[in-house]
Motif scaffolding. Structure first.
Motif, PDB file in Angstrom:
ATOM      1  N   ALA A 310      -2.960  -5.298   3.466  1.00  0.00           N
ATOM      2  CA  ALA A 310      -2.789  -5.704   2.070  1.00  0.00           C
ATOM      3  C   ALA A 310      -3.031  -4.505   1.162  1.00  0.00           C
ATOM      4  O   ALA A 310      -4.108  -3.925   1.156  1.00  0.00           O
ATOM      5  N   VAL A 311      -1.994  -4.138   0.397  1.00  0.00           N
ATOM      6  CA  VAL A 311      -2.101  -2.946  -0.444  1.00  0.00           C
ATOM      7  C   VAL A 311      -1.754  -3.210  -1.905  1.00  0.00           C
ATOM      8  O   VAL A 311      -1.778  -2.299  -2.720  1.00  0.00           O
ATOM      9  N   GLY A 312      -1.425  -4.432  -2.253  1.00  0.00           N
ATOM     10  CA  GLY A 312      -1.133  -4.765  -3.642  1.00  0.00           C
ATOM     11  C   GLY A 312       0.312  -4.553  -4.005  1.00  0.00           C
ATOM     12  O   GLY A 312       1.046  -5.494  -4.276  1.00  0.00           O
ATOM     13  N   ASP A 313       0.785  -3.306  -4.008  1.00  0.00           N
ATOM     14  CA  ASP A 313       2.181  -2.977  -4.314  1.00  0.00           C
ATOM     15  C   ASP A 313       2.744  -2.230  -3.116  1.00  0.00           C
ATOM     16  O   ASP A 313       2.605  -1.017  -2.995  1.00  0.00           O
ATOM     17  N   ALA A 314       3.403  -2.973  -2.228  1.00  0.00           N
ATOM     18  CA  ALA A 314       3.838  -2.387  -0.966  1.00  0.00           C
ATOM     19  C   ALA A 314       4.855  -1.274  -1.176  1.00  0.00           C
ATOM     20  O   ALA A 314       4.801  -0.234  -0.504  1.00  0.00           O
ATOM     21  N   THR A 315       5.778  -1.466  -2.086  1.00  0.00           N
ATOM     22  CA  THR A 315       6.813  -0.458  -2.289  1.00  0.00           C
ATOM     23  C   THR A 315       6.213   0.851  -2.788  1.00  0.00           C
ATOM     24  O   THR A 315       6.533   1.939  -2.290  1.00  0.00           O
ATOM     25  N   ALA A 316       5.314   0.767  -3.773  1.00  0.00           N
ATOM     26  CA  ALA A 316       4.695   1.983  -4.303  1.00  0.00           C
ATOM     27  C   ALA A 316       3.874   2.691  -3.237  1.00  0.00           C
ATOM     28  O   ALA A 316       3.930   3.928  -3.105  1.00  0.00           O
ATOM     29  N   VAL A 317       3.104   1.940  -2.472  1.00  0.00           N
ATOM     30  CA  VAL A 317       2.252   2.555  -1.453  1.00  0.00           C
ATOM     31  C   VAL A 317       3.096   3.141  -0.328  1.00  0.00           C
ATOM     32  O   VAL A 317       2.841   4.251   0.147  1.00  0.00           O
ATOM     33  N   ALA A 318       4.121   2.412   0.123  1.00  0.00           N
ATOM     34  CA  ALA A 318       4.974   2.922   1.200  1.00  0.00           C
ATOM     35  C   ALA A 318       5.695   4.194   0.772  1.00  0.00           C
ATOM     36  O   ALA A 318       5.821   5.149   1.555  1.00  0.00           O
ATOM     37  N   GLY A 335       9.261 -10.780   2.575  1.00  0.00           N
ATOM     38  CA  GLY A 335       8.718 -11.687   1.576  1.00  0.00           C
ATOM     39  C   GLY A 335       7.245 -11.459   1.330  1.00  0.00           C
ATOM     40  O   GLY A 335       6.555 -12.336   0.799  1.00  0.00           O
ATOM     41  N   LEU A 336       6.742 -10.269   1.681  1.00  0.00           N
ATOM     42  CA  LEU A 336       5.330  -9.916   1.494  1.00  0.00           C
ATOM     43  C   LEU A 336       5.251  -8.625   0.681  1.00  0.00           C
ATOM     44  O   LEU A 336       4.920  -7.557   1.211  1.00  0.00           O
ATOM     45  N   PRO A 337       5.538  -8.679  -0.610  1.00  0.00           N
ATOM     46  CA  PRO A 337       5.577  -7.465  -1.421  1.00  0.00           C
ATOM     47  C   PRO A 337       4.225  -6.811  -1.618  1.00  0.00           C
ATOM     48  O   PRO A 337       4.156  -5.708  -2.152  1.00  0.00           O
ATOM     49  N   GLY A 338       3.144  -7.464  -1.189  1.00  0.00           N
ATOM     50  CA  GLY A 338       1.818  -6.882  -1.304  1.00  0.00           C
ATOM     51  C   GLY A 338       1.311  -6.262  -0.025  1.00  0.00           C
ATOM     52  O   GLY A 338       0.151  -5.857   0.037  1.00  0.00           O
ATOM     53  N   CYS A 339       2.174  -6.145   0.995  1.00  0.00           N
ATOM     54  CA  CYS A 339       1.697  -5.700   2.307  1.00  0.00           C
ATOM     55  C   CYS A 339       2.590  -4.615   2.894  1.00  0.00           C
ATOM     56  O   CYS A 339       3.806  -4.581   2.667  1.00  0.00           O
ATOM     57  N   ILE A 340       1.969  -3.750   3.691  1.00  0.00           N
ATOM     58  CA  ILE A 340       2.694  -2.820   4.542  1.00  0.00           C
ATOM     59  C   ILE A 340       2.337  -3.130   5.995  1.00  0.00           C
ATOM     60  O   ILE A 340       1.289  -3.698   6.279  1.00  0.00           O
ATOM     61  N   ARG A 341       3.233  -2.753   6.902  1.00  0.00           N
ATOM     62  CA  ARG A 341       2.966  -2.881   8.330  1.00  0.00           C
ATOM     63  C   ARG A 341       2.917  -1.478   8.917  1.00  0.00           C
ATOM     64  O   ARG A 341       3.785  -0.654   8.646  1.00  0.00           O
ATOM     65  N   VAL A 342       1.882  -1.229   9.715  1.00  0.00           N
ATOM     66  CA  VAL A 342       1.671   0.097  10.290  1.00  0.00           C
ATOM     67  C   VAL A 342       1.677  -0.027  11.804  1.00  0.00           C
ATOM     68  O   VAL A 342       0.865  -0.757  12.388  1.00  0.00           O
ATOM     69  N   THR A 343       2.581   0.692  12.447  1.00  0.00           N
ATOM     70  CA  THR A 343       2.647   0.697  13.906  1.00  0.00           C
ATOM     71  C   THR A 343       1.451   1.435  14.488  1.00  0.00           C
ATOM     72  O   THR A 343       0.970   2.430  13.925  1.00  0.00           O
ATOM     73  N   CYS A 344       0.970   0.962  15.624  1.00  0.00           N
ATOM     74  CA  CYS A 344      -0.096   1.656  16.343  1.00  0.00           C
ATOM     75  C   CYS A 344       0.449   2.950  16.941  1.00  0.00           C
ATOM     76  O   CYS A 344       1.360   2.924  17.767  1.00  0.00           O
ATOM     77  N   GLY A 345      -0.094   4.070  16.510  1.00  0.00           N
ATOM     78  CA  GLY A 345       0.344   5.360  17.015  1.00  0.00           C
ATOM     79  C   GLY A 345      -0.652   5.952  17.988  1.00  0.00           C
ATOM     80  O   GLY A 345      -1.617   5.302  18.409  1.00  0.00           O
ATOM     81  N   THR A 346      -0.420   7.190  18.338  1.00  0.00           N
ATOM     82  CA  THR A 346      -1.393   7.924  19.133  1.00  0.00           C
ATOM     83  C   THR A 346      -2.675   8.089  18.314  1.00  0.00           C
ATOM     84  O   THR A 346      -2.720   7.777  17.118  1.00  0.00           O
ATOM     85  N   GLU A 347      -3.709   8.614  18.946  1.00  0.00           N
ATOM     86  CA  GLU A 347      -4.967   8.823  18.218  1.00  0.00           C
ATOM     87  C   GLU A 347      -4.744   9.713  17.005  1.00  0.00           C
ATOM     88  O   GLU A 347      -5.228   9.423  15.900  1.00  0.00           O
ATOM     89  N   ALA A 348      -3.994  10.810  17.185  1.00  0.00           N
ATOM     90  CA  ALA A 348      -3.756  11.732  16.079  1.00  0.00           C
ATOM     91  C   ALA A 348      -2.914  11.062  14.990  1.00  0.00           C
ATOM     92  O   ALA A 348      -3.189  11.236  13.786  1.00  0.00           O
ATOM     93  N   GLU A 349      -1.901  10.304  15.378  1.00  0.00           N
ATOM     94  CA  GLU A 349      -1.052   9.631  14.391  1.00  0.00           C
ATOM     95  C   GLU A 349      -1.832   8.571  13.625  1.00  0.00           C
ATOM     96  O   GLU A 349      -1.683   8.425  12.412  1.00  0.00           O
ATOM     97  N   THR A 350      -2.668   7.835  14.334  1.00  0.00           N
ATOM     98  CA  THR A 350      -3.464   6.801  13.673  1.00  0.00           C
ATOM     99  C   THR A 350      -4.452   7.408  12.701  1.00  0.00           C
ATOM    100  O   THR A 350      -4.630   6.915  11.578  1.00  0.00           O
ATOM    101  N   ASP A 351      -5.102   8.493  13.107  1.00  0.00           N
ATOM    102  CA  ASP A 351      -6.025   9.190  12.201  1.00  0.00           C
ATOM    103  C   ASP A 351      -5.302   9.623  10.932  1.00  0.00           C
ATOM    104  O   ASP A 351      -5.812   9.436   9.811  1.00  0.00           O
ATOM    105  N   ARG A 352      -4.139  10.204  11.104  1.00  0.00           N
ATOM    106  CA  ARG A 352      -3.391  10.688   9.942  1.00  0.00           C
ATOM    107  C   ARG A 352      -2.949   9.533   9.053  1.00  0.00           C
ATOM    108  O   ARG A 352      -3.017   9.625   7.820  1.00  0.00           O
ATOM    109  N   ALA A 353      -2.511   8.442   9.664  1.00  0.00           N
ATOM    110  CA  ALA A 353      -2.084   7.288   8.881  1.00  0.00           C
ATOM    111  C   ALA A 353      -3.226   6.722   8.066  1.00  0.00           C
ATOM    112  O   ALA A 353      -3.067   6.415   6.876  1.00  0.00           O
ATOM    113  N   VAL A 354      -4.379   6.555   8.681  1.00  0.00           N
ATOM    114  CA  VAL A 354      -5.545   6.020   7.965  1.00  0.00           C
ATOM    115  C   VAL A 354      -5.928   6.929   6.808  1.00  0.00           C
ATOM    116  O   VAL A 354      -6.158   6.465   5.675  1.00  0.00           O
TER     117      VAL A 354
END
Length: 374
Positions: A310-318, A335-354
């Motif tokens: 949940a990020v509030g404004d999905a388009t702006a955050v994405a 139909g969820l304009p307040g949310c983004i979906r994040v794929t599970c990546g490698t450890e390095a990718e997940t760290d960077r995404a967070v």
């Protein structure tokens, strides 16, 4: 001359690729990571990659033998008859085959909202119509038989998704059985298990056989794919497992050679590559947990290889995370304009995404962070 009226049809919106985004922004593709399409961060099964290379010289032949061999291997994996396995060009191809085998003009299908757009698209391609049952954000997208049955009105196909995309929730087999039991004799319950390998729940294939305390049913089908856990999204390989009574319909509804020679040989190699699958599942478990612990926003529990945030404004955050080199999925199309979906990546990718998402929520969209934490 024009195509038929397609005004009710909605185009499928796929996650954007690295090359596409890099060209648009005038940047080097190496600056980006893509966590938008739930792809395998470890790539394809190494065994499958070898099989693809070795198969290249034989693609001048039709894949009759490979098709038969893969069907038998899948049937053996699930302990069903080979005639119950309907190979297809991806899971969406299997959806089309079930639509062809089931729908008459003006039949309805019942689909989850939010959910995979192709359920409804396939129904409309086959001159059917679409009704929805709501999986509510306020209820953490919980899936129950009551939710589905309260919306049911005689539809020919009822779609369940376990794990559900984009939330990651699952549905218990007892609920699936109840839905099948309490819907009409002419209703097929289709359980989409595209992310099934990642979930700690039993497959609905048990409902097609006398096992796990369930009696075999003739009104449940299960969808599976090689795209996710096996890393073969690019070769397009999926399948349906159908009741015994449906076996003969496959030859009447499938395209000639429903999966390519390369896809079948890749699938044959991947299905036995347990090391690659286990590595993939472990990565997904660790990544899900890390994102739930470290993202400074609400993250729903998930049994897929992704999390919903949940990020509030999905388009702006994405858009902001993309500018910073991390491509995530804007769930406005679900139909969820307040949310983004994040794929599970490698450890390095997940760290960077967070790190990137947290920075965006802090610097670019503090109001979104406030909404998501409320």
């Amino acid at each position: 001359m024009h195509p038929r009226d397609l005004s009710d049809h909605v185009a499928y919106e796929a996650g954007r690729g690295i090359e596409e985004v890099a060209r648009e922004l005038g940047r080097d593709p190496s600056e980006f990571i893509k966590l938008a399409s739930n792809e395998n961060p470890h790539g394809p099964s190494p065994a499958a990659a070898v099989a693809i290379r070795e198969t290249a010289s034989s693609v001048s032949s039709y894949p009759k033998s490979a098709h038969t061999d893969l069907t038998a291997a899948i049937a053996n994996r699930w302990d069903v008859d080979a005639s119950q396995v309907w190979l297809a060009n991806g899971g969406d191809g299997a959806i089309d085959y079930l639509s062809r085998a089931t729908l008459e003009p003006d039949d309805d299908v019942l689909v989850p909202a939010p959910g995979f757009a192709y359920y409804g698209m396939s129904a409309r391609f086959h001159h059917g119509d679409v009704r929805e049952y709501a999986l509510e954000r306020e209820d953490d997208f919980e899936q129950t038989s009551e939710t589905v049955l309260s919306a049911y009105d005689g539809e020919r196909i009822v779609y369940l998704t376990s794990p559900h995309n984009p939330s990651g929730s699952t549905i218990a087999l007892a609920d699936v059985e109840r839905i099948a039991e309490e819907t009409g004799d002419d209703t097929l319950v289709v359980v989409d298990e595209a992310y099934g390998e990642f979930a700690d729940v039993d497959s609905a294939v048990a409902l097609l056989e006398d096992r796990n305390g369930f009696e075999a049913r003739d009104d449940v089908a299960v969808l599976r794919t090689f795209s996710k856990a096996y890393g073969l999204a690019g070769v397009r390989l999926g399948y349906a497992i159908v009741p015994d009574e449906w076996a003969d319909a496959y030859a009447r509804v499938n395209t000639p050679f429903a999966a390519s020679e390369i896809a079948c040989r890749a699938g044959l190699a991947a299905i036995d590559d347990e090391e690659h699958v286990e590595r993939t599942l472990e990565t997904a478990r660790e990544s899900r947990e890390y994102m739930r612990d470290q993202l400074e926003a609400r993250v729903w529990p998930s049994e897929g290889n992704f999390v919903l945030v949940a990020v509030g404004d999905a388009t702006a955050v994405a858009e902001a995370t993309q500018e910073r080199g991390v491509i995530v999925r804007d769930c406005s199309s679900f139909g969820l304009p307040g949310c983004i979906r994040v794929t599970c990546g490698t450890e390095a990718e997940t760290d960077r995404a967070v790190e990137t998402i947290n920075a965006v929520l802090e610097d670019v969209a503090p109001e979104s962070r406030e909404v998501s934490e409320a």
